[in-house]
Design a protein around this motif. Structure first.
Motif, mmCIF file in Angstrom:
data_model
loop_
_atom_site.group_PDB
_atom_site.id
_atom_site.type_symbol
_atom_site.label_atom_id
_atom_site.label_comp_id
_atom_site.label_asym_id
_atom_site.label_seq_id
_atom_site.Cartn_x
_atom_site.Cartn_y
_atom_site.Cartn_z
ATOM 1 N N GLY A 203 36.445 43.273 5.108
ATOM 2 C CA GLY A 203 37.650 42.862 4.524
ATOM 3 C C GLY A 203 38.796 43.385 5.210
ATOM 4 N N SER A 204 40.257 43.116 5.137
ATOM 5 C CA SER A 204 41.282 43.733 5.784
ATOM 6 C C SER A 204 41.512 45.036 4.781
ATOM 7 N N GLU A 205 41.013 45.050 3.622
ATOM 8 C CA GLU A 205 41.410 46.318 2.772
ATOM 9 C C GLU A 205 40.568 47.525 3.454
ATOM 10 N N PHE A 206 39.610 47.363 4.418
ATOM 11 C CA PHE A 206 38.906 48.591 4.698
ATOM 12 C C PHE A 206 39.213 48.999 6.283
ATOM 13 N N LYS A 207 40.398 48.225 6.814
ATOM 14 C CA LYS A 207 40.666 48.373 8.053
ATOM 15 C C LYS A 207 41.473 49.926 8.017
ATOM 16 N N LEU A 208 41.364 50.631 8.941
ATOM 17 C CA LEU A 208 42.261 51.881 9.172
ATOM 18 C C LEU A 208 43.405 51.622 9.411
#
Length: 70
Positions: free
Chosen positions: A62-67
């Motif tokens: 998911g995009s919430e886990f991107k750095l």
């Protein structure tokens, strides 16, 4: 007497390593290729063709886990 001297001389040679050893065999300049052992090598030919021709998104998760870039 000569047999005793010959035996003593043979022991002397072995004790002080006076006998020439054969040099080890030279290592090859190019190694033989190793067999593939990764995930890609376990795929069938159809699966390999699909993976190589894949043009979709390469994002995983998911995009919430991107750095976040700072």
């Amino acid at each position: 007497m000569t047999m005793t001297l010959a035996n003593a001389y043979d022991g002397f040679k072995r004790m002080f390593h006076l006998e020439a050893k054969q040099p080890p065999a030279p290592e090859p300049l190019t190694r033989k290729p190793l067999p593939m052992v990764g995930l890609f090598s376990k795929l069938t030919s159809e699966q390999k063709a699909f993976v190589l021709n894949y043009k979709g998104s390469e994002n995983i998760g998911g995009s919430e886990f991107k750095l976040k870039a700072e």
